[in-house]
Scaffold this active site. Structure first.
Site, PDB file in Angstrom:
ATOM      1  N   GLU A  65      -0.423  -9.360  -0.275  1.00 41.71           N
ATOM      2  CA  GLU A  65      -2.027  -9.322  -0.029  1.00 41.71           C
ATOM      3  C   GLU A  65      -2.521  -9.340  -1.299  1.00 41.71           C
ATOM      4  O   GLU A  65      -4.000 -10.467  -1.948  1.00 41.71           O
ATOM      5  CB  GLU A  65      -2.568  -8.370   0.867  1.00 41.71           C
ATOM      6  CG  GLU A  65      -1.933  -8.525   2.286  1.00 41.71           C
ATOM      7  CD  GLU A  65      -2.279  -7.610   3.156  1.00 41.71           C
ATOM      8  OE1 GLU A  65      -2.091  -6.482   2.976  1.00 41.71           O
ATOM      9  OE2 GLU A  65      -2.470  -7.604   4.325  1.00 41.71           O
ATOM     10  N   ALA A  74       0.863  -1.025  -0.128  1.00 37.26           N
ATOM     11  CA  ALA A  74      -0.165   0.047  -0.003  1.00 37.26           C
ATOM     12  C   ALA A  74       1.016   1.361   0.297  1.00 37.26           C
ATOM     13  O   ALA A  74       1.919   1.319   0.834  1.00 37.26           O
ATOM     14  CB  ALA A  74      -0.721   0.360   1.224  1.00 37.26           C
ATOM     15  N   GLU A 127       5.462  -5.275   6.951  1.00 36.75           N
ATOM     16  CA  GLU A 127       4.409  -3.720   7.919  1.00 36.75           C
ATOM     17  C   GLU A 127       4.857  -3.660   9.781  1.00 36.75           C
ATOM     18  O   GLU A 127       4.249  -2.147  10.003  1.00 36.75           O
ATOM     19  CB  GLU A 127       2.521  -4.117   7.977  1.00 36.75           C
ATOM     20  CG  GLU A 127       1.963  -4.196   6.542  1.00 36.75           C
ATOM     21  CD  GLU A 127       2.124  -5.694   5.472  1.00 36.75           C
ATOM     22  OE1 GLU A 127       2.629  -6.300   6.289  1.00 36.75           O
ATOM     23  OE2 GLU A 127       1.096  -5.336   4.598  1.00 36.75           O
ATOM     24  N   GLY A 148       0.444  -4.944   1.095  1.00 39.84           N
ATOM     25  CA  GLY A 148      -0.796  -5.213   0.179  1.00 39.84           C
ATOM     26  C   GLY A 148      -0.383  -5.736  -1.124  1.00 39.84           C
ATOM     27  O   GLY A 148      -1.289  -6.202  -1.903  1.00 39.84           O
TER      28      GLY A 148
HETATM   29  N1  CO8 Z   1       4.439   3.105  -0.879  1.00 36.07           N
HETATM   30  C1  CO8 Z   1       5.023   4.257  -1.260  1.00 36.07           C
HETATM   31  N2  CO8 Z   1       6.299   4.552  -1.772  1.00 36.07           N
HETATM   32  C2  CO8 Z   1       6.941   3.760  -1.730  1.00 36.07           C
HETATM   33  C3  CO8 Z   1       6.446   2.275  -1.603  1.00 36.07           C
HETATM   34  C4  CO8 Z   1       5.104   2.041  -0.639  1.00 36.07           C
HETATM   35  N3  CO8 Z   1       5.217   1.083  -0.681  1.00 36.07           N
HETATM   36  N4  CO8 Z   1       7.517   1.183  -1.296  1.00 36.07           N
HETATM   37  C5  CO8 Z   1       8.200   1.920  -2.045  1.00 36.07           C
HETATM   38  N5  CO8 Z   1       8.202   3.120  -2.884  1.00 36.07           N
HETATM   39  C6  CO8 Z   1       9.168   4.277  -3.216  1.00 36.07           C
HETATM   40  C7  CO8 Z   1      10.006   4.931  -3.246  1.00 36.07           C
HETATM   41  O1  CO8 Z   1       9.203   5.649  -1.569  1.00 36.07           O
HETATM   42  C8  CO8 Z   1      10.652   5.147  -3.904  1.00 36.07           C
HETATM   43  O2  CO8 Z   1      10.524   6.009  -3.662  1.00 36.07           O
HETATM   44  P1  CO8 Z   1      11.248   7.635  -4.207  1.00 36.07           P
HETATM   45  O3  CO8 Z   1      12.355   7.085  -5.349  1.00 36.07           O
HETATM   46  O4  CO8 Z   1      10.088   8.801  -4.600  1.00 36.07           O
HETATM   47  O5  CO8 Z   1      11.829   7.688  -2.766  1.00 36.07           O
HETATM   48  C9  CO8 Z   1      10.661   4.344  -4.932  1.00 36.07           C
HETATM   49  O6  CO8 Z   1       9.343   3.909  -4.829  1.00 36.07           O
HETATM   50  C10 CO8 Z   1      11.802   3.501  -5.166  1.00 36.07           C
HETATM   51  O7  CO8 Z   1      11.829   3.066  -3.604  1.00 36.07           O
HETATM   52  P2  CO8 Z   1      13.623   2.202  -3.047  1.00 36.07           P
HETATM   53  O8  CO8 Z   1      13.989   3.739  -3.507  1.00 36.07           O
HETATM   54  O9  CO8 Z   1      12.934   2.146  -2.094  1.00 36.07           O
HETATM   55  O10 CO8 Z   1      14.076   0.944  -3.855  1.00 36.07           O
HETATM   56  P3  CO8 Z   1      14.531   0.007  -3.155  1.00 36.07           P
HETATM   57  O11 CO8 Z   1      15.160  -0.763  -4.365  1.00 36.07           O
HETATM   58  O12 CO8 Z   1      16.047   1.416  -2.093  1.00 36.07           O
HETATM   59  O13 CO8 Z   1      13.892  -0.616  -1.951  1.00 36.07           O
HETATM   60  C11 CO8 Z   1      12.109  -1.993  -1.552  1.00 36.07           C
HETATM   61  C12 CO8 Z   1      12.831  -1.162  -2.472  1.00 36.07           C
HETATM   62  C13 CO8 Z   1      12.788  -2.895  -0.715  1.00 36.07           C
HETATM   63  C14 CO8 Z   1      10.726  -2.633  -2.071  1.00 36.07           C
HETATM   64  C15 CO8 Z   1      11.929  -0.433  -0.873  1.00 36.07           C
HETATM   65  O14 CO8 Z   1      10.704   0.785  -1.909  1.00 36.07           O
HETATM   66  C16 CO8 Z   1      10.369  -1.280   0.331  1.00 36.07           C
HETATM   67  O15 CO8 Z   1      10.878  -1.198   1.545  1.00 36.07           O
HETATM   68  N6  CO8 Z   1       9.255  -0.218   0.312  1.00 36.07           N
HETATM   69  C17 CO8 Z   1       7.949  -0.230   1.349  1.00 36.07           C
HETATM   70  C18 CO8 Z   1       7.921  -1.625   1.774  1.00 36.07           C
HETATM   71  C19 CO8 Z   1       6.612  -2.131   2.282  1.00 36.07           C
HETATM   72  O16 CO8 Z   1       6.579  -1.775   4.058  1.00 36.07           O
HETATM   73  N7  CO8 Z   1       5.256  -2.359   2.086  1.00 36.07           N
HETATM   74  C20 CO8 Z   1       4.203  -2.442   2.725  1.00 36.07           C
HETATM   75  C21 CO8 Z   1       3.563  -1.139   3.216  1.00 36.07           C
HETATM   76  S1  CO8 Z   1       2.316  -1.277   4.281  1.00 36.07           S
HETATM   77  C22 CO8 Z   1       1.748  -2.007   3.959  1.00 36.07           C
HETATM   78  O17 CO8 Z   1       1.106  -2.463   1.978  1.00 36.07           O
HETATM   79  C23 CO8 Z   1      -0.369  -2.597   4.232  1.00 36.07           C
HETATM   80  C24 CO8 Z   1      -0.862  -3.149   3.491  1.00 36.07           C
HETATM   81  C25 CO8 Z   1      -2.481  -2.454   4.023  1.00 36.07           C
HETATM   82  C26 CO8 Z   1      -3.775  -2.674   3.260  1.00 36.07           C
HETATM   83  C27 CO8 Z   1      -4.715  -2.435   3.792  1.00 36.07           C
HETATM   84  C28 CO8 Z   1      -6.334  -2.487   3.061  1.00 36.07           C
HETATM   85  C29 CO8 Z   1      -7.293  -2.816   3.591  1.00 36.07           C
END
Ligand code: CO8
Length: 291
Positions: free
Chosen positions: A145, A99, A165, A142
């Protein structure tokens, strides 16, 4: 107005008039063109609905607008009599990194609770037509999921699945604790949810989360082939089969077996059941009419 074509398929939605001539695409009811996803029909018979998440700069983070569009595309494919299966995929780098954290960052409990935050995600799990997730790269939070809401998961060799998360001070909210546990068992699900550690494609296959693993560049075409195989069967009977399998996640064994038996009996009210058995006896290929 620019139309970008890849093979015979539409990549961007240009205008209502152009759309009328192109069977693959339908607008959201808002009238907006798709901004975060690419929607096409694929397969030799154009009978596989195809949704590609397309927010590459954010690794396909599932912002609200993206999930609304996914819901619209699913509605369109559900209503399209030619479509017999649906494939959802992302890019080589990310299926979806979860998400959108930036969108969630400043939300309050009151807003989440009273607005039933992100409840529309459920549309993916209520579609009657079979849905295949083709997962390359990150499927996190997400994103994992979303893949698990689909009926079949195919993984690319470099796929990574995780529920990180906990590292953000929250927990999965779109079925991660429930579907992951049912798929991989308690110990691995607990480990993933409590540590945020990821598993790779092979582990996903070994644990039952994914059914097949393919090289990155073959994943999508293999998922479409699977969709074509499913779409060659009766759509009516496929929906019943899907309902019966899903019953296994909701019901006791006795109730599930009763549901299965009733659905099995129901197939005898269909033309397609008659055709399937008649074709077998006559040693020919069945021609299903979804009746
Ligand atoms: N949300 C927003 N932006 C994101 C997300 C995300 N989940 N993941 C990556 N991005 C963005 C980064 O902020 C970055 O943007 P910017 O260049 O503007 O800073 C761009 O994507 C590239 O990301 P990274 O520079 O971090 O790339 P890396 O290769 O270094 O890392 C990763 C890749 C490991 C995937 C890293 O981006 C990461 O850890 N992302 C977050 C993963 C995460 O924590 N996901 C869980 C989110 S919470 C969730 O999903 C709850 C769901 C609940 C749903 C409920 C429904 C009812």
């Amino acid at each position: 107005m620019a139309v970008f074509l890849k093979g015979a398929s539409l990549l961007l939605v240009p205008s209502r008039r152009a759309l009328a001539a192109l069977p693959a695409v339908r607008l959201c009811s808002s009238g907006d063109q798709y901004k975060y996803i690419v929607v096409e029909k694929r397969g030799e018979k154009n009978n596989v609905g195809f949704i590609q998440l397309n927010r590459p700069k954010a690794l396909n983070a599932l912002c609200d607008g993206l999930m609304v569009e996914v819901g619209c595309a699913l509605d369109a494919f559900e209503a399209d009599g030619d479509v017999g299966a649906i494939v959802i995929t992302g890019s080589d780098r990310a299926f979806a990194a979860g998400a959108d954290i930036k969108e969630m960052q400043n939300r309050t409990f009151q807003e989440c609770y009273s607005g039933n935050f992100l409840s529309h995600w459920n549309r993916v799990s209520t579609v009657k037509k079979p849905v295949i997730a083709a997962v390359n790269g990150f499927a996190l939070g997400g994103g994992c999921e979303l893949a698990m809401m689909c009926d079949i998961i195919y993984a690319g060799e470099k796929a990574q699945f995780g529920q990180p998360e906990i590292l953000l001070g929250t927990i999965p909210g779109a079925g991660g604790t429930q579907r992951l546990t049912r798929a991989v068992g308690k110990s691995l699900a607990m480990e993933m949810v409590l540590t945020g550690d990821r598993i790779d494609a092979q582990q996903a296959k070994q644990s039952g989360l994914a059914s097949k693993v393919y090289p990155v560049d073959q994943l999508v075409s293999e998922a479409v082939k699977c969709g074509e195989k499913i779409a060659a069967n009766s759509k009516l009977i496929s929906a019943m089969a899907k309902e019966a399998v899903n019953g296994a996640f909701e019901l006791s064994l006795a109730e599930g077996n009763r549901l299965e038996k009733r659905l099995f009996h129901s197939t005898f009210a269909t033309e397609d059941r008659k055709e399937g058995m008649t074709a077998f006896v006559e040693k020919r290929k069945a021609s299903f009419k979804d009746q």
